[in-house]
Scaffold this motif. Structure first.
Motif, short mmCIF file in Angstrom:
data_model
loop_
_atom_site.label_atom_id
_atom_site.label_comp_id
_atom_site.label_asym_id
_atom_site.label_seq_id
_atom_site.Cartn_x
_atom_site.Cartn_y
_atom_site.Cartn_z
N GLY A 19 -4.90 9.95 7.04
CA GLY A 19 -3.69 10.60 7.07
C GLY A 19 -3.03 10.01 8.27
N ASP A 20 -3.52 9.20 8.97
CA ASP A 20 -3.03 8.58 10.30
C ASP A 20 -3.34 7.02 10.11
OD1 ASP A 20 -2.36 7.77 12.84
OD2 ASP A 20 -3.48 9.35 13.76
N MET A 21 -2.01 6.35 10.02
CA MET A 21 -2.04 4.94 10.20
C MET A 21 -2.90 4.26 11.38
SD MET A 21 1.84 3.74 8.68
CE MET A 21 2.48 4.91 9.75
N ARG A 22 -2.95 4.94 12.36
CA ARG A 22 -3.70 4.26 13.63
C ARG A 22 -5.29 4.53 13.59
NH1 ARG A 22 -0.15 7.60 17.50
NH2 ARG A 22 -0.73 9.19 15.79
N GLN A 23 -5.65 5.58 12.60
CA GLN A 23 -7.04 6.00 12.53
C GLN A 23 -7.72 5.51 11.56
OE1 GLN A 23 -8.77 8.07 15.29
NE2 GLN A 23 -10.42 6.90 13.70
N ALA A 24 -8.74 4.45 11.81
CA ALA A 24 -9.58 4.12 10.53
C ALA A 24 -10.68 5.16 10.27
CB ALA A 24 -10.27 2.90 10.95
N GLU A 25 -10.95 5.48 9.26
CA GLU A 25 -12.01 6.36 8.69
C GLU A 25 -13.38 5.68 9.34
OE1 GLU A 25 -13.58 8.34 4.76
OE2 GLU A 25 -13.86 6.41 4.90
N TYR A 82 0.87 -1.35 0.11
CA TYR A 82 0.04 0.12 -0.09
C TYR A 82 0.91 1.28 0.11
CZ TYR A 82 -5.13 0.90 0.29
OH TYR A 82 -6.51 1.29 -0.11
N PHE A 83 2.19 1.11 0.67
CA PHE A 83 2.94 2.33 0.73
C PHE A 83 3.85 2.42 -0.45
CE2 PHE A 83 1.60 1.41 4.94
CZ PHE A 83 1.10 2.62 5.28
N VAL A 84 3.92 1.61 -1.39
CA VAL A 84 5.07 1.57 -2.30
C VAL A 84 5.02 3.03 -3.27
CG1 VAL A 84 5.71 0.57 -4.80
CG2 VAL A 84 5.45 -0.85 -2.67
N GLY A 85 5.91 3.65 -3.48
CA GLY A 85 5.92 4.76 -4.28
C GLY A 85 5.57 6.13 -3.37
N ASN A 86 5.29 5.92 -2.10
CA ASN A 86 5.14 6.84 -1.03
C ASN A 86 6.64 7.10 -0.42
OD1 ASN A 86 4.45 8.83 1.00
ND2 ASN A 86 2.55 7.93 1.04
N SER A 87 7.55 7.93 -0.78
CA SER A 87 8.93 7.99 -0.61
C SER A 87 9.23 8.11 0.98
CB SER A 87 9.80 9.10 -1.39
OG SER A 87 9.00 10.36 -0.95
N PRO A 88 8.37 8.75 1.84
CA PRO A 88 8.70 8.95 3.14
C PRO A 88 8.52 7.56 3.71
CG PRO A 88 7.07 10.79 2.63
CD PRO A 88 7.20 9.62 1.33
N PHE A 89 7.82 6.58 3.38
CA PHE A 89 7.59 5.31 4.10
C PHE A 89 8.80 4.22 3.40
CE2 PHE A 89 3.82 7.32 4.26
CZ PHE A 89 3.26 6.98 5.78
N CYS A 90 9.46 4.48 2.46
CA CYS A 90 10.70 3.77 1.98
C CYS A 90 11.75 3.36 3.25
CB CYS A 90 11.45 4.45 0.97
SG CYS A 90 12.78 3.41 0.09
N CYS A 134 -6.21 -2.10 8.19
CA CYS A 134 -5.36 -1.87 7.31
C CYS A 134 -4.59 -0.38 7.59
CB CYS A 134 -5.68 -1.93 5.99
SG CYS A 134 -4.61 -1.51 4.71
N MET A 135 -3.26 -0.37 7.93
CA MET A 135 -2.60 1.02 8.09
C MET A 135 -2.53 1.48 6.89
SD MET A 135 0.18 0.35 11.11
CE MET A 135 1.05 -0.89 10.68
N GLY A 136 -2.40 0.76 5.80
CA GLY A 136 -2.31 1.83 4.52
C GLY A 136 -3.66 2.47 4.08
N ALA A 137 -4.63 1.60 4.30
CA ALA A 137 -5.80 2.36 3.93
C ALA A 137 -6.28 3.33 4.80
CB ALA A 137 -7.08 1.14 4.25
#
Length: 437
Positions: free
Chosen positions: A407-413, A345-353, A398-401
């Motif tokens: 905008g927060d991996m811990r917070q689901a919509e 889910y995070f591929v291409g999002n450079s801060p998560f590399c 899913c932290m990616g979703a």
């Protein structure tokens, strides 16, 4: 002690204990007593407030509510093992799925293929760092664009005597002799991303407009089943367009079962802020629980949709989940260029590399170990609203979703939370009715 209480029938209530996953059907008075006990009242105080219940009965009730043990879900690897390594062998796709989170297979990066040397380096590095890798998932984009690297990866596993199960997630547009041969020779587990036949061309159109995805995919799946017995799973993303086309979840499951036989289907709510596809209610997933479990659906040999089946398994076997997902600990993903991310889910999002497979192996090992600790801790840090939610011992997302939507991996919509709570509460109700039937 916590309880969640809701209606069973006109005279009785369901009392669910989130901490031990126990389910009770009680009179309204007993359910009220359970609520008072959960709020810290003593059996004596409860009996004083509900004179029809003796102190002894309240004491027995308190004992029943707290009795029972649970086991922790094994949804992330322990020790130095890795549950799943995802290789993005293709950064391109021949479909333009309307709701695609990965920019139609490119992840916002250049459209390219993973080179063999990148694949070899990735496998060398990961088997150096992790003694065991359960699943090697060949991913994209559309991974069948790069059958050369898929074959070389399978040969690598065979020649090095790895026990890793190789699997591929494909859009079903390829059923070539080469692909069939690879499935047969290396026992590839195939997952096909699919949609309902009536809406396939709308939601999952081919990049070449003259081609019909629904006809291509249907033909190819039958060919693969005939030649290989695969796919072993379907994935389907459910959107508001399905609702508008009167395609309920159970209708889709029945159609897929009729067309392709007994293949499990993983149906997930769409992850998007685009109002053209975003669901406006949890009701389709909640209603699907009753449609599946309170009908002849399972008796006819079909699988329930995976999301509900997973929670049903946890409830029946008293399995709790304390973490959001396994990203960064049990799952890692490698981009076509060799960059390592906590999951696909995070591929291409450079801060998560995290690092790159071509970096010094000592540095890669250090960063992966640090990342493992970080994401393991993060997966347990749920939001404040999770602390008071009755579903928090079952919920796993899913932290990616989460990051995509809030905008927060811990917070689901909120809509995702509504779906999870709705599914779990309806499952509890179904199980309770079956128990007293």
């Amino acid at each position: 002690m916590r309880v969640h209480i809701f209606k069973f029938d006109n005279d009785r209530s369901i009392v669910f204990c989130p901490d031990n996953l126990s389910i009770f059907v009680m009179s309204r008075a007993s359910a009220r007593a359970a609520e008072l006990l959960s709020n810290g009242n003593s059996p004596q105080q409860v009996s004083n407030q509900i004179p029809t219940l003796s102190i002894e009965l309240c004491e027995r009730l308190a004992d029943h509510l707290t009795r029972g043990s649970v086991v922790e879900a094994s949804n992330a690897s322990t020790g130095g093992a890795l549950s799943r390594l995802v290789l993005h062998v293709s950064n391109n796709c021949n479909m333009c799925c309307r709701y695609c989170y990965a920019a139609c297979g490119s992840y916002g990066l250049h459209r390219t293929m993973m080179r063999p040397e990148t694949m070899y380096r990735a496998l060398d590095v990961f088997y150096e760092v992790y003694p065991t890798i359960d699943i090697l998932q060949l991913f994209g984009g559309e991974p069948t664009y790069n059958l050369e690297v898929i074959e070389k990866a399978c040969v690598y596993l065979k020649n090095t005597n790895k026990l890793t199960q190789a699997g591929i997630v494909t859009n079903g547009t390829c059923a070539s002799k080469k692909f069939v041969s690879l499935i047969q020779k290396y026992n590839l587990a195939v997952t096909v991303s699919i949609d309902a036949y009536e809406i396939m061309d709308e939601l999952r159109p081919m990049r070449a407009p003259r081609l019909s995805s629904k006809d291509i995919v249907r033909k190819n799946i039958h060919h693969l089943l005939d030649k290989t017995g695969q796919p072993s799973q379907f994935e389907l993303t459910y959107t508001i367009r399905h609702v508008h086309n009167n395609l309920s979840i159970v209708k889709i499951l029945r159609e897929l079962h009729k067309e392709y036989g007994d293949i499990p289907v993983h149906i997930t709510p769409v992850c998007t802020q685009n109002v053209s596809y975003k669901l406006t209610s949890a009701e389709p997933f909640v209603q699907a629980v009753s449609d599946v479990y309170a009908s002849d659906f399972i008796e006819m040999g079909a699988h329930p949709y995976a999301l509900a089946a997973d929670y049903a398994h946890m409830l029946k076997n008293h399995i709790v989940s304390r973490r959001i997902c396994s990203a960064g600990k049990g799952t890692l993903a490698v981009s076509a260029d060799g960059d390592i991310y906590p999951c696909f889910y995070f591929v291409g999002n450079s801060p998560f590399c995290i690092t790159n497979v071509f970096d010094d192996i000592v540095d890669v090992r250090t960063k992966l170990n640090q990342s493992r600790v970080y994401y393991d801790r993060l997966a347990h840090q749920r939001s404040k609203q999770c602390d008071v939610c009755f579903a928090n011992t079952l919920c796993h997302g899913c932290m990616g979703a989460n990051y995509e939507l809030t905008g927060d991996m811990r917070q689901a919509e909120q809509s995702q939370c509504d779906i999870t709570r709705g599914i779990i509460e309806r499952l509890i109700s179904v199980l309770a009715h079956k128990a007293v039937a």
